[in-house]
Design a protein around this motif. Structure first.
Motif, PDB file in Angstrom:
ATOM      1  N   PRO A   1      31.817 -20.889 -29.290  1.00 30.56           N
ATOM      2  CA  PRO A   1      31.352 -21.393 -27.711  1.00 30.56           C
ATOM      3  C   PRO A   1      29.627 -21.423 -27.043  1.00 30.56           C
ATOM      4  O   PRO A   1      28.933 -20.528 -27.171  1.00 30.56           O
ATOM      5  CB  PRO A   1      31.878 -19.996 -27.351  1.00 30.56           C
ATOM      6  CG  PRO A   1      32.887 -19.541 -27.979  1.00 30.56           C
ATOM      7  CD  PRO A   1      32.243 -19.838 -29.296  1.00 30.56           C
ATOM      8  N   GLU A   2      29.261 -22.210 -26.385  1.00 26.26           N
ATOM      9  CA  GLU A   2      28.119 -22.827 -26.151  1.00 26.26           C
ATOM     10  C   GLU A   2      27.835 -22.061 -23.926  1.00 26.26           C
ATOM     11  O   GLU A   2      26.875 -21.633 -24.342  1.00 26.26           O
ATOM     12  CB  GLU A   2      27.928 -23.751 -25.467  1.00 26.26           C
ATOM     13  CG  GLU A   2      27.136 -25.150 -26.868  1.00 26.26           C
ATOM     14  CD  GLU A   2      26.083 -24.399 -27.328  1.00 26.26           C
ATOM     15  OE1 GLU A   2      24.740 -23.920 -26.932  1.00 26.26           O
ATOM     16  OE2 GLU A   2      26.265 -24.457 -28.813  1.00 26.26           O
ATOM     17  N   ASN A   3      29.015 -21.934 -24.132  1.00 25.78           N
ATOM     18  CA  ASN A   3      29.297 -21.219 -22.751  1.00 25.78           C
ATOM     19  C   ASN A   3      29.268 -19.961 -22.091  1.00 25.78           C
ATOM     20  O   ASN A   3      28.903 -19.566 -20.872  1.00 25.78           O
ATOM     21  CB  ASN A   3      30.292 -21.525 -21.749  1.00 25.78           C
ATOM     22  CG  ASN A   3      32.070 -21.317 -21.549  1.00 25.78           C
ATOM     23  OD1 ASN A   3      31.784 -20.551 -23.108  1.00 25.78           O
ATOM     24  ND2 ASN A   3      32.565 -21.347 -21.558  1.00 25.78           N
ATOM     25  N   LEU A   4      28.793 -19.218 -22.561  1.00 20.01           N
ATOM     26  CA  LEU A   4      29.148 -17.875 -23.054  1.00 20.01           C
ATOM     27  C   LEU A   4      27.908 -17.426 -23.528  1.00 20.01           C
ATOM     28  O   LEU A   4      26.062 -18.067 -23.408  1.00 20.01           O
ATOM     29  CB  LEU A   4      29.740 -16.948 -24.557  1.00 20.01           C
ATOM     30  CG  LEU A   4      30.541 -17.168 -25.189  1.00 20.01           C
ATOM     31  CD1 LEU A   4      31.370 -16.956 -26.487  1.00 20.01           C
ATOM     32  CD2 LEU A   4      31.733 -17.081 -24.132  1.00 20.01           C
ATOM     33  N   SER A   5      27.280 -16.355 -22.594  1.00 22.87           N
ATOM     34  CA  SER A   5      25.908 -15.265 -22.627  1.00 22.87           C
ATOM     35  C   SER A   5      25.886 -14.877 -24.020  1.00 22.87           C
ATOM     36  O   SER A   5      26.570 -14.958 -24.572  1.00 22.87           O
ATOM     37  CB  SER A   5      26.065 -14.070 -21.725  1.00 22.87           C
ATOM     38  OG  SER A   5      26.275 -13.735 -22.416  1.00 22.87           O
ATOM     39  N   ASP A   6      23.975 -14.676 -24.143  1.00 25.86           N
ATOM     40  CA  ASP A   6      24.100 -13.868 -25.413  1.00 25.86           C
ATOM     41  C   ASP A   6      25.017 -12.656 -26.014  1.00 25.86           C
ATOM     42  O   ASP A   6      25.015 -13.070 -27.442  1.00 25.86           O
ATOM     43  CB  ASP A   6      22.694 -13.671 -25.412  1.00 25.86           C
ATOM     44  CG  ASP A   6      21.257 -15.363 -25.352  1.00 25.86           C
ATOM     45  OD1 ASP A   6      22.006 -16.401 -25.150  1.00 25.86           O
ATOM     46  OD2 ASP A   6      20.060 -15.408 -24.976  1.00 25.86           O
TER      47      ASP A   6
ATOM     48  N   TRP B   1      30.587 -12.591 -29.900  1.00 26.10           N
ATOM     49  CA  TRP B   1      32.111 -13.370 -31.226  1.00 26.10           C
ATOM     50  C   TRP B   1      31.141 -13.958 -32.506  1.00 26.10           C
ATOM     51  O   TRP B   1      32.375 -13.743 -33.404  1.00 26.10           O
ATOM     52  CB  TRP B   1      31.728 -14.754 -30.156  1.00 26.10           C
ATOM     53  CG  TRP B   1      32.280 -15.784 -30.600  1.00 26.10           C
ATOM     54  CD1 TRP B   1      33.810 -15.853 -30.100  1.00 26.10           C
ATOM     55  CD2 TRP B   1      32.970 -17.043 -30.968  1.00 26.10           C
ATOM     56  NE1 TRP B   1      34.481 -17.152 -30.221  1.00 26.10           N
ATOM     57  CE2 TRP B   1      33.694 -17.892 -31.321  1.00 26.10           C
ATOM     58  CE3 TRP B   1      32.261 -17.243 -32.408  1.00 26.10           C
ATOM     59  CZ2 TRP B   1      34.434 -18.586 -32.737  1.00 26.10           C
ATOM     60  CZ3 TRP B   1      31.765 -18.352 -33.910  1.00 26.10           C
ATOM     61  CH2 TRP B   1      33.023 -18.880 -33.398  1.00 26.10           C
ATOM     62  N   ILE B   2      30.368 -13.477 -32.723  1.00 22.30           N
ATOM     63  CA  ILE B   2      29.476 -14.113 -33.874  1.00 22.30           C
ATOM     64  C   ILE B   2      30.190 -12.527 -34.997  1.00 22.30           C
ATOM     65  O   ILE B   2      30.642 -12.832 -35.692  1.00 22.30           O
ATOM     66  CB  ILE B   2      28.631 -14.019 -34.688  1.00 22.30           C
ATOM     67  CG1 ILE B   2      27.725 -16.118 -33.854  1.00 22.30           C
ATOM     68  CG2 ILE B   2      28.022 -14.222 -35.923  1.00 22.30           C
ATOM     69  CD1 ILE B   2      26.242 -16.098 -33.278  1.00 22.30           C
ATOM     70  N   GLU B   3      30.139 -11.333 -33.961  1.00 20.28           N
ATOM     71  CA  GLU B   3      30.462 -10.309 -34.855  1.00 20.28           C
ATOM     72  C   GLU B   3      32.184 -10.462 -35.053  1.00 20.28           C
ATOM     73  O   GLU B   3      32.206 -10.455 -36.631  1.00 20.28           O
ATOM     74  CB  GLU B   3      30.133  -9.286 -34.738  1.00 20.28           C
ATOM     75  CG  GLU B   3      28.506  -8.459 -34.341  1.00 20.28           C
ATOM     76  CD  GLU B   3      28.146  -8.790 -36.404  1.00 20.28           C
ATOM     77  OE1 GLU B   3      29.156  -7.637 -36.551  1.00 20.28           O
ATOM     78  OE2 GLU B   3      26.762  -8.840 -35.940  1.00 20.28           O
ATOM     79  N   ASN B   4      32.566 -10.800 -34.653  1.00 19.22           N
ATOM     80  CA  ASN B   4      34.028 -10.390 -34.363  1.00 19.22           C
ATOM     81  C   ASN B   4      34.203 -11.761 -35.867  1.00 19.22           C
ATOM     82  O   ASN B   4      35.481 -11.813 -36.029  1.00 19.22           O
ATOM     83  CB  ASN B   4      35.025 -10.944 -33.892  1.00 19.22           C
ATOM     84  CG  ASN B   4      34.682  -9.363 -32.511  1.00 19.22           C
ATOM     85  OD1 ASN B   4      34.482  -8.369 -33.019  1.00 19.22           O
ATOM     86  ND2 ASN B   4      34.955  -9.994 -31.036  1.00 19.22           N
TER      87      ASN B   4
END
Length: 178
Positions: free
Chosen positions: A123-128, A134-137
């Motif tokens: 998702p683009e609207n997420l903070s860093d 999200w990537i870790e999950n």
């Protein structure tokens, strides 16, 4: 002689008129002064009011000066407090900037491990920080693992014409019935 008498009479008349005029102006002046005089009770009342207002004004000016002095003292205290907090937070600001740099490097390395086909799923609207989570999950659940075709043992070779099962008498008998 008659002229002398007339002159003398005229002088007396003018003298009488001037003295009467002088006495009437003196009476008018006395009357005006009597009108201009203020009773002592009224004078005392006005003077007392003036003195009390003057005292109140001095009190207010003193209070204002005291308040200004206290405000300056407080401003000095606040400045000292501000300076001490500034000294405490300056190293923290440096640490935060180092952590931000480390975090951005970590995020870039994680994004580099994500296959190009899956990068558009992030998702683009997420903070860093949320992107990193999200990537870790997604990585822990196996979303970014490449799926390879599983081999079933023949490795693409055609099956042999030989029957893998031995033809026993029982199997032969069953095959005749069907």
């Amino acid at each position: 002689m008659s002229e002398e008498i007339k002159d003398t009479n005229t002088e007396e008349v003018t003298n009488t008129e001037s003295t009467s005029a002088n006495s009437s102006t003196e009476d008018v002046k006395n009357d005006q002064q009597a009108d201009k005089t203020i009773p002592y009770s009224r004078f005392k009342e006005v003077n007392d009011n003036y003195k009390s207002l003057k005292d109140k004004l001095e009190e207010i000016e003193n209070q204002k000066a005291t308040d200004d002095l206290e405000a300056k003292k407080k401003a000095g205290e606040y400045k000292e407090l501000y300076d001490s907090l500034q000294d405490e937070h300056e190293p923290l600001k440096n640490q935060v900037s180092e952590y931000k740099q480390f975090f951005s490097d970590l995020l870039e390395s994680k994004l580099a491990t994500v296959p190009d086909d899956f990068k558009e799923l992030i998702p683009e609207n997420l903070s860093d920080t949320a992107k990193l989570k999200w990537i870790e999950n997604a990585s822990s659940k196996g979303l970014f693992n490449k799926v390879t075709a599983e081999s079933f043992g023949n490795k693409g070779a055609n099956p042999s014409t030989e029957s893998p099962v031995k033809q026993t008498a029982y199997i032969k008998g069953l095959s005749r019935k069907f």
